[in-house]
Design a protein around this motif. Structure first.
Motif, PDB file in Angstrom:
ATOM      1  N   ILE A  68      44.328  42.546  32.306  1.00 40.57           N
ATOM      2  CA  ILE A  68      44.386  42.241  33.735  1.00 40.57           C
ATOM      3  C   ILE A  68      43.009  41.874  34.280  1.00 40.57           C
ATOM      4  O   ILE A  68      42.017  42.539  33.993  1.00 40.57           O
ATOM      5  CB  ILE A  68      44.927  43.452  34.537  1.00 40.57           C
ATOM      6  CG1 ILE A  68      46.303  43.868  34.045  1.00 40.57           C
ATOM      7  CG2 ILE A  68      44.928  43.169  36.031  1.00 40.57           C
ATOM      8  CD1 ILE A  68      47.391  42.872  34.310  1.00 40.57           C
ATOM      9  N   ARG A  69      42.985  40.821  35.096  1.00 39.53           N
ATOM     10  CA  ARG A  69      41.780  40.449  35.849  1.00 39.53           C
ATOM     11  C   ARG A  69      42.164  40.424  37.322  1.00 39.53           C
ATOM     12  O   ARG A  69      43.215  39.883  37.681  1.00 39.53           O
ATOM     13  CB  ARG A  69      41.242  39.075  35.450  1.00 39.53           C
ATOM     14  CG  ARG A  69      40.894  38.937  33.982  1.00 39.53           C
ATOM     15  CD  ARG A  69      39.761  39.862  33.569  1.00 39.53           C
ATOM     16  NE  ARG A  69      39.465  39.755  32.151  1.00 39.53           N
ATOM     17  CZ  ARG A  69      40.027  40.471  31.194  1.00 39.53           C
ATOM     18  NH1 ARG A  69      40.944  41.358  31.491  1.00 39.53           N
ATOM     19  NH2 ARG A  69      39.693  40.316  29.939  1.00 39.53           N
ATOM     20  N   MET A  70      41.310  41.011  38.164  1.00 40.51           N
ATOM     21  CA  MET A  70      41.569  41.045  39.601  1.00 40.51           C
ATOM     22  C   MET A  70      40.426  40.372  40.347  1.00 40.51           C
ATOM     23  O   MET A  70      39.284  40.398  39.896  1.00 40.51           O
ATOM     24  CB  MET A  70      41.729  42.485  40.079  1.00 40.51           C
ATOM     25  CG  MET A  70      42.929  43.201  39.478  1.00 40.51           C
ATOM     26  SD  MET A  70      43.144  44.882  40.098  1.00 40.51           S
ATOM     27  CE  MET A  70      41.823  45.738  39.259  1.00 40.51           C
ATOM     28  N   VAL A  77      47.019  38.914  40.592  1.00 41.75           N
ATOM     29  CA  VAL A  77      46.272  39.356  39.417  1.00 41.75           C
ATOM     30  C   VAL A  77      46.493  38.323  38.325  1.00 41.75           C
ATOM     31  O   VAL A  77      47.521  37.638  38.300  1.00 41.75           O
ATOM     32  CB  VAL A  77      46.702  40.763  38.917  1.00 41.75           C
ATOM     33  CG1 VAL A  77      46.413  41.819  39.968  1.00 41.75           C
ATOM     34  CG2 VAL A  77      48.155  40.793  38.484  1.00 41.75           C
ATOM     35  N   THR A  78      45.524  38.197  37.449  1.00 39.83           N
ATOM     36  CA  THR A  78      45.668  37.319  36.287  1.00 39.83           C
ATOM     37  C   THR A  78      45.967  38.191  35.084  1.00 39.83           C
ATOM     38  O   THR A  78      45.269  39.178  34.842  1.00 39.83           O
ATOM     39  CB  THR A  78      44.389  36.501  36.057  1.00 39.83           C
ATOM     40  OG1 THR A  78      44.145  35.706  37.219  1.00 39.83           O
ATOM     41  CG2 THR A  78      44.536  35.586  34.847  1.00 39.83           C
ATOM     42  N   VAL A  79      47.019  37.831  34.364  1.00 30.63           N
ATOM     43  CA  VAL A  79      47.401  38.549  33.144  1.00 30.63           C
ATOM     44  C   VAL A  79      47.069  37.633  31.973  1.00 30.63           C
ATOM     45  O   VAL A  79      47.548  36.493  31.910  1.00 30.63           O
ATOM     46  CB  VAL A  79      48.902  38.914  33.141  1.00 30.63           C
ATOM     47  CG1 VAL A  79      49.249  39.705  31.883  1.00 30.63           C
ATOM     48  CG2 VAL A  79      49.280  39.686  34.392  1.00 30.63           C
ATOM     49  N   HIS A  80      46.221  38.102  31.079  1.00 34.22           N
ATOM     50  CA  HIS A  80      45.843  37.342  29.887  1.00 34.22           C
ATOM     51  C   HIS A  80      46.712  37.830  28.737  1.00 34.22           C
ATOM     52  O   HIS A  80      46.676  39.009  28.372  1.00 34.22           O
ATOM     53  CB  HIS A  80      44.358  37.532  29.575  1.00 34.22           C
ATOM     54  CG  HIS A  80      43.887  36.686  28.448  1.00 34.22           C
ATOM     55  ND1 HIS A  80      43.747  35.316  28.553  1.00 34.22           N
ATOM     56  CD2 HIS A  80      43.542  37.005  27.188  1.00 34.22           C
ATOM     57  CE1 HIS A  80      43.328  34.833  27.403  1.00 34.22           C
ATOM     58  NE2 HIS A  80      43.203  35.838  26.555  1.00 34.22           N
ATOM     59  N   LEU A  81      47.501  36.923  28.197  1.00 33.79           N
ATOM     60  CA  LEU A  81      48.468  37.274  27.154  1.00 33.79           C
ATOM     61  C   LEU A  81      47.862  37.065  25.770  1.00 33.79           C
ATOM     62  O   LEU A  81      47.710  35.938  25.308  1.00 33.79           O
ATOM     63  CB  LEU A  81      49.730  36.412  27.312  1.00 33.79           C
ATOM     64  CG  LEU A  81      50.406  36.459  28.683  1.00 33.79           C
ATOM     65  CD1 LEU A  81      51.556  35.452  28.754  1.00 33.79           C
ATOM     66  CD2 LEU A  81      50.891  37.862  28.992  1.00 33.79           C
TER      67      LEU A  81
END
Length: 127
Positions: A68-70, A77-81
């Protein structure tokens, strides 16, 4: 199939979501009746409109997640998969986002996509 494609395919089957283009102009999106919920910006990076109140509730857990990046003040939020567990996390957070949007819908005349985190976060590879 990339992790983002797999996640999008799973989410497109949810009855509360419909697909279209992200209002920020980059990639496909999924939206509820009330708001855009998910933007798929790349094969690994997904912006999720979780809402500011929901981010506040989950802040400590989100902050501790490597996926997670906020951005301070953002309802996204950005979710990096990077792995299957990240897709599972995204599914759980989409469910939370749908619930949050029932309580705190986007203000009229203020489309949610204008605030997504695209180009506002940098995701570094996990070490």
């Amino acid at each position: 199939m990339t992790l983002a494609q797999r996640a999008m395919e799973q989410l497109e089957a949810w009855p509360d979501l419909s697909s279209g283009r992200a209002s920020c102009g980059v990639g496909p999106a999924l939206r509820s009746v009330r708001s855009e919920i998910v933007h798929f910006h790349s094969e690994r990076d997904v912006d999720l409109h979780l809402t500011v109140p929901a981010i506040g509730r989950f802040h400590d857990d989100l902050r501790d997640s490597t996926a997670i990046r906020m951005v301070p003040g953002s309802g996204w939020v950005t979710v990096h998969l990077d792995c299957d567990t990240d897709v599972d996390l995204l599914m759980s957070l989409v469910s939370a986002a749908l619930k949050a949007h029932q309580t705190h819908p986007s203000p009229a005349g203020h489309p949610a996509g204008d605030e997504c985190n695209f180009r506002r976060v940098t995701v570094l590879p996990r070490g």
